[in-house]
Motif scaffolding. Sequence first.
Motif, PDB file in Angstrom:
ATOM      1  N   UNK A 138      -3.742  -4.399  -2.515  1.00  0.00           N
ATOM      2  CA  UNK A 138      -3.413  -5.821  -2.328  1.00  0.00           C
ATOM      3  C   UNK A 138      -3.141  -6.511  -3.662  1.00  0.00           C
ATOM      4  N   UNK A 139      -3.935  -6.192  -4.688  1.00  0.00           N
ATOM      5  CA  UNK A 139      -3.721  -6.816  -5.997  1.00  0.00           C
ATOM      6  C   UNK A 139      -2.388  -6.389  -6.603  1.00  0.00           C
ATOM      7  N   UNK A 140      -2.062  -5.102  -6.484  1.00  0.00           N
ATOM      8  CA  UNK A 140      -0.785  -4.606  -7.000  1.00  0.00           C
ATOM      9  C   UNK A 140       0.380  -5.318  -6.318  1.00  0.00           C
ATOM     10  N   UNK A 141       0.319  -5.426  -4.992  1.00  0.00           N
ATOM     11  CA  UNK A 141       1.419  -6.049  -4.244  1.00  0.00           C
ATOM     12  C   UNK A 141       1.585  -7.510  -4.639  1.00  0.00           C
ATOM     13  N   UNK A 142       0.474  -8.217  -4.782  1.00  0.00           N
ATOM     14  CA  UNK A 142       0.557  -9.633  -5.139  1.00  0.00           C
ATOM     15  C   UNK A 142       1.115  -9.815  -6.546  1.00  0.00           C
ATOM     16  N   UNK A 143       0.658  -8.998  -7.481  1.00  0.00           N
ATOM     17  CA  UNK A 143       1.085  -9.145  -8.874  1.00  0.00           C
ATOM     18  C   UNK A 143       2.538  -8.733  -9.074  1.00  0.00           C
ATOM     19  N   UNK A 144       2.978  -7.686  -8.361  1.00  0.00           N
ATOM     20  CA  UNK A 144       4.306  -7.128  -8.576  1.00  0.00           C
ATOM     21  C   UNK A 144       5.321  -7.573  -7.530  1.00  0.00           C
ATOM     22  N   UNK A 145       4.889  -8.396  -6.571  1.00  0.00           N
ATOM     23  CA  UNK A 145       5.816  -8.876  -5.551  1.00  0.00           C
ATOM     24  C   UNK A 145       6.307  -7.770  -4.631  1.00  0.00           C
ATOM     25  N   UNK A 173       2.686   0.326 -11.817  1.00  0.00           N
ATOM     26  CA  UNK A 173       4.120   0.113 -12.021  1.00  0.00           C
ATOM     27  C   UNK A 173       4.861   0.429 -10.724  1.00  0.00           C
ATOM     28  N   UNK A 174       5.911  -0.324 -10.368  1.00  0.00           N
ATOM     29  CA  UNK A 174       6.709   0.043  -9.203  1.00  0.00           C
ATOM     30  C   UNK A 174       7.207   1.481  -9.355  1.00  0.00           C
ATOM     31  N   UNK A 175       7.019   2.288  -8.331  1.00  0.00           N
ATOM     32  CA  UNK A 175       7.217   3.731  -8.471  1.00  0.00           C
ATOM     33  C   UNK A 175       8.652   4.115  -8.818  1.00  0.00           C
ATOM     34  N   UNK A 206      10.095  -8.527 -21.255  1.00  0.00           N
ATOM     35  CA  UNK A 206      10.521  -9.734 -21.952  1.00  0.00           C
ATOM     36  C   UNK A 206       9.350 -10.654 -22.272  1.00  0.00           C
ATOM     37  N   UNK A 207       8.403 -10.707 -21.376  1.00  0.00           N
ATOM     38  CA  UNK A 207       7.243 -11.578 -21.596  1.00  0.00           C
ATOM     39  C   UNK A 207       6.107 -11.105 -20.690  1.00  0.00           C
ATOM     40  N   UNK A 208       4.929 -11.636 -20.949  1.00  0.00           N
ATOM     41  CA  UNK A 208       3.765 -11.244 -20.168  1.00  0.00           C
ATOM     42  C   UNK A 208       2.842 -12.438 -20.000  1.00  0.00           C
ATOM     43  N   UNK A 209       2.166 -12.457 -18.871  1.00  0.00           N
ATOM     44  CA  UNK A 209       1.173 -13.507 -18.611  1.00  0.00           C
ATOM     45  C   UNK A 209      -0.195 -12.844 -18.493  1.00  0.00           C
ATOM     46  N   UNK A 210      -1.126 -13.258 -19.352  1.00  0.00           N
ATOM     47  CA  UNK A 210      -2.464 -12.682 -19.359  1.00  0.00           C
ATOM     48  C   UNK A 210      -3.460 -13.676 -18.775  1.00  0.00           C
ATOM     49  N   UNK A 239       0.395  -9.485 -16.138  1.00  0.00           N
ATOM     50  CA  UNK A 239       1.614  -9.241 -15.383  1.00  0.00           C
ATOM     51  C   UNK A 239       2.760  -9.334 -16.379  1.00  0.00           C
ATOM     52  N   UNK A 240       3.447  -8.216 -16.596  1.00  0.00           N
ATOM     53  CA  UNK A 240       4.574  -8.166 -17.525  1.00  0.00           C
ATOM     54  C   UNK A 240       5.875  -8.269 -16.744  1.00  0.00           C
ATOM     55  N   UNK A 241       6.827  -9.001 -17.313  1.00  0.00           N
ATOM     56  CA  UNK A 241       8.069  -9.344 -16.630  1.00  0.00           C
ATOM     57  C   UNK A 241       9.254  -8.774 -17.402  1.00  0.00           C
ATOM     58  N   UNK A 242      10.231  -8.238 -16.678  1.00  0.00           N
ATOM     59  CA  UNK A 242      11.419  -7.651 -17.282  1.00  0.00           C
ATOM     60  C   UNK A 242      12.423  -8.728 -17.666  1.00  0.00           C
ATOM     61  N   UNK A 243      13.487  -8.314 -18.334  1.00  0.00           N
ATOM     62  CA  UNK A 243      14.555  -9.243 -18.712  1.00  0.00           C
ATOM     63  C   UNK A 243      15.172  -9.926 -17.499  1.00  0.00           C
ATOM     64  N   UNK A 244      15.140  -9.251 -16.359  1.00  0.00           N
ATOM     65  CA  UNK A 244      15.701  -9.812 -15.135  1.00  0.00           C
ATOM     66  C   UNK A 244      14.813 -10.876 -14.512  1.00  0.00           C
ATOM     67  N   UNK A 245      13.581 -11.015 -15.011  1.00  0.00           N
ATOM     68  CA  UNK A 245      12.630 -11.952 -14.429  1.00  0.00           C
ATOM     69  C   UNK A 245      11.724 -11.323 -13.392  1.00  0.00           C
ATOM     70  N   UNK A 246      11.894 -10.031 -13.114  1.00  0.00           N
ATOM     71  CA  UNK A 246      11.079  -9.344 -12.111  1.00  0.00           C
ATOM     72  C   UNK A 246       9.794  -8.813 -12.733  1.00  0.00           C
ATOM     73  N   UNK A 247       8.649  -8.951 -12.048  1.00  0.00           N
ATOM     74  CA  UNK A 247       7.417  -8.350 -12.565  1.00  0.00           C
ATOM     75  C   UNK A 247       7.493  -6.833 -12.472  1.00  0.00           C
TER      76      UNK A 247
END
Length: 265
Positions: A138-145, A173-175, A206-210, A239-247
């Motif tokens: 559940x935590x993985x799904x919430x954090x990674x959408x 990480x998304x598989x 690109x960025x991360x939220x701690x 939660x680290x985010x890619x250049x595309x804005x996706x976690x």
Amino acid sequence: MSNRMRSVAPQAHLAAPSPGETPTARLAAPLASRPLYLQARDLLLRRIVDGTWKPGGYLPSEPQLAFDLGVSIGTIRKAMEDLVGQGLLERQHGRGTQVVPHSSDRSRFRFLRFVHGDGRPFRPVAHVLAAATARADAQDRAALGLGAGAKVLVLLRTRSEDGVPLIYERIALPADPFAALKAEPGAEMLEEIYVLYQARCGQTVARARDTIATDRASSAMAGALCCPPGAPLLLVRRVAVALTGDPIEYRQSWTAALEYRSDLD
């Protein structure tokens, strides 16, 4: 420059002006609510995302970019400064503007926030304890959408200094995007893992939220960190985010020996 940005400019209303028409006049109406430099910045970012300019590579000159987008050099310069501020570009004296690779010190230490209690920098070597693909919790799904039933690559590792484990980590990480990571249990990862994301999987952080919290050591954490079960630990969730804005990364880091430091400008 063989692959000009002008080919994508019409999508962002940055096409070259008609004869006798200035870029400012052409753009005034459609971009009244959004600064022009932000439109230019997004087009530059798109070229980084799609691989036109790769990590470690250099952008064309400011005059060339201004010509390709049909905007002023001042607009291009402001757009590039925004990306420099985000840590995505770096100006190299006498060479130009580079897409920052995660292997650079600036990028690596930008994301490393743990320090010793006396302020000394932490110079870690990571050791992989386990790596497996599993159903996201559940935590993985919430954090990674992620949706129900999604798979994640889960890494368990320690980060040590001088042979002493100081951090225990779980990384999800998304598989599919990270299928090429191939982190083998027992392997040492001398470089920051974001270098591997970028080099092996084409995923740039690109960025991360701690988020900082406290926790108690599980038996696995206690064994890895040489502390008693139930000992108080600092927990940093990222939660680290890619250049595309996706976690793209959900990381949990536990430590009893280090502090977390964030510099506020």
